[in-house]
Design a protein around this motif. Structure first.
Motif, mmCIF file in Angstrom:
data_model
loop_
_atom_site.group_PDB
_atom_site.id
_atom_site.type_symbol
_atom_site.label_atom_id
_atom_site.label_comp_id
_atom_site.label_asym_id
_atom_site.label_seq_id
_atom_site.Cartn_x
_atom_site.Cartn_y
_atom_site.Cartn_z
ATOM 1 N N ALA A 333 1.191 77.959 -61.108
ATOM 2 C CA ALA A 333 1.307 78.638 -59.814
ATOM 3 C C ALA A 333 0.525 77.890 -58.724
ATOM 4 O O ALA A 333 1.012 77.737 -57.595
ATOM 5 C CB ALA A 333 0.812 80.075 -59.941
ATOM 6 N N GLU A 334 -0.661 77.412 -59.056
ATOM 7 C CA GLU A 334 -1.465 76.672 -58.078
ATOM 8 C C GLU A 334 -0.780 75.366 -57.693
ATOM 9 O O GLU A 334 -0.774 74.972 -56.505
ATOM 10 C CB GLU A 334 -2.856 76.400 -58.648
ATOM 11 C CG GLU A 334 -3.826 75.744 -57.675
ATOM 12 C CD GLU A 334 -3.688 74.225 -57.608
ATOM 13 O OE1 GLU A 334 -3.995 73.656 -56.541
ATOM 14 O OE2 GLU A 334 -3.267 73.613 -58.615
ATOM 15 N N ALA A 335 -0.203 74.683 -58.669
ATOM 16 C CA ALA A 335 0.498 73.432 -58.382
ATOM 17 C C ALA A 335 1.705 73.679 -57.477
ATOM 18 O O ALA A 335 2.018 72.857 -56.602
ATOM 19 C CB ALA A 335 0.937 72.762 -59.682
ATOM 20 N N ALA A 336 2.369 74.814 -57.670
ATOM 21 C CA ALA A 336 3.508 75.158 -56.818
ATOM 22 C C ALA A 336 3.050 75.400 -55.386
ATOM 23 O O ALA A 336 3.688 74.931 -54.427
ATOM 24 C CB ALA A 336 4.225 76.383 -57.374
ATOM 25 N N ASP A 337 1.954 76.128 -55.218
ATOM 26 C CA ASP A 337 1.427 76.368 -53.878
ATOM 27 C C ASP A 337 1.077 75.053 -53.188
ATOM 28 O O ASP A 337 1.363 74.847 -52.006
ATOM 29 C CB ASP A 337 0.179 77.256 -53.945
ATOM 30 C CG ASP A 337 0.501 78.714 -54.233
ATOM 31 O OD1 ASP A 337 1.651 79.134 -53.974
ATOM 32 O OD2 ASP A 337 -0.396 79.436 -54.716
#
Length: 347
Positions: A333-337
């Motif tokens: 999720a952090e990488a997507a953000d």
């Protein structure tokens, strides 16, 4: 004229697909152990705790198997037919390291090693053990000691005949074999591999900090990739070949098309990031069955693809990236953000 046992082993190894074969005493690389311990003490192995856990066994053949008297070092070529750097500017596709584009090399090399071992035990009764990469064995220093090459400034094994495209296999044996002369260093003043490293992981000739290496960051690191290295990763989604690809000795290496196990799978030669980002766990496992990529799991792989997407400057990838903001894995999720922020800034 009667062949020596060493000549017979070389001949049999060649029949089994090994392009390089050499012999060393089990104590032929005495400096390798102390170098390993200094590297571990400096923390340069990062999260690879398995290297720390079995360091005494890895430090020398005697540490793992005191009965070993000789080492047989073998190499299978995986020299690519295509330039590994050709996709460097293709933001919407992912770059996979040459070694992982075909079948799992562990299986192919171990199959050859086991066949050679069975033949050798019949030919010269003895005890032996075979190793491919996953055991606590210092393959590169032992291969250099056995004369099939030398460790280049990028720390990988280099051969005048095969460049640095060699999968290594090692056999420990109780046989007393005639050792070969150790490999001579032919790097000279060349430092192309050091200059080519995108993250400065090669800190000095034959000194590497794994924590900065893109292969470590995309394969071994389980958590978030540090922000300071993300842009440098570019579109690499599994491993990195840059330091290998620029080596001048590769011009003598012939591509390894004869070994079908290492031929690149069409879907892995230039995979589109949008397609990879659509993979759920089942689809990931199906796509990478029989591939070394399967080992890192779907979440780590998607993390890598998201970083590549963030570096792509391709607004079309927003639709593929956005759903991952809700991924239950916080690393994904952090990488997507991060990727969405980068894409927004580049549009």
């Amino acid at each position: 004229m009667t062949m020596t046992i060493e000549q017979e082993i070389r001949q049999k190894a060649a029949e089994l697909g090994f392009v390089a074969c050499g012999f060393a005493r089990a104590d032929a690389a005495p400096d390798a152990g102390p170098r390993l311990l200094r590297w571990l003490d400096a923390g340069r192995h990062g999260e690879m705790g398995w290297m720390e856990a079995r360091k005494s066994e890895r430090a020398s053949p005697a540490g793992l198997w005191p009965e070993a008297r000789s080492v047989i070092a073998l190499g299978m070529s995986y020299a690519p037919a295509r330039d590994p750097l050709a996709l460097a500017g293709e933001g919407e596709v992912g770059r996979i390291s040459v070694y992982a584009q075909g079948g799992d090399y562990h299986k192919a090399v171990k199959k050859g090693l086991k066949a050679l071992a069975r033949w050798l035990v019949e030919r010269a009764p003895s005890e032996l053990k075979v190793f491919v990469d996953t055991a606590p064995v210092m393959e590169k220093p032992l291969a250099a000691a056995a004369g099939i090459g030398w460790q280049g400034k990028h720390t990988n094994l280099l051969s005048r005949e095969h460049g640095n495209w060699l999968f290594l296999g090692i056999i420990y044996t109780t046989l007393e074999l005639q050792p070969d002369a150790p490999g001579r260093d032919h790097c000279g003043s060349c430092a192309r591999c050091i200059a080519a490293c995108p993250t400065g992981a090669i800190t000095a000739p034959r000194e590497i900090d794994a924590r900065r290496c893109i292969s470590y960051l995309t394969i071994e690191l389980a958590g978030p990739i540090p922000h300071e290295y993300r842009a440098a990763i570019g579109n690499r989604i599994y491993g990195c070949d840059d330091c290998l690809a620029v080596c001048p000795w590769n011009r003598f290496a012939e591509d390894a098309a004869a070994n079908r196990a290492f031929l690149p799978r069409a879907e892995l030669a230039a995979p589109r990031l949008a397609d990879l980002l659509s993979l759920d766990d089942a689809a990931f496992r199906a796509m990478f069955a029989g591939s070394p990529i399967k080992r890192i799991g779907r979440n780590r792989f998607i993390r890598n693809c998201l970083v590549a997407a963030g570096n792509s400057a391709a607004p079309d990838l927003v639709r593929a990236v956005a759903p991952h903001r809700a991924d239950p894995d916080p690393v994904v999720a952090e990488a997507a953000d991060w990727a969405l922020a980068r894409l927004s800034a580049s549009s």
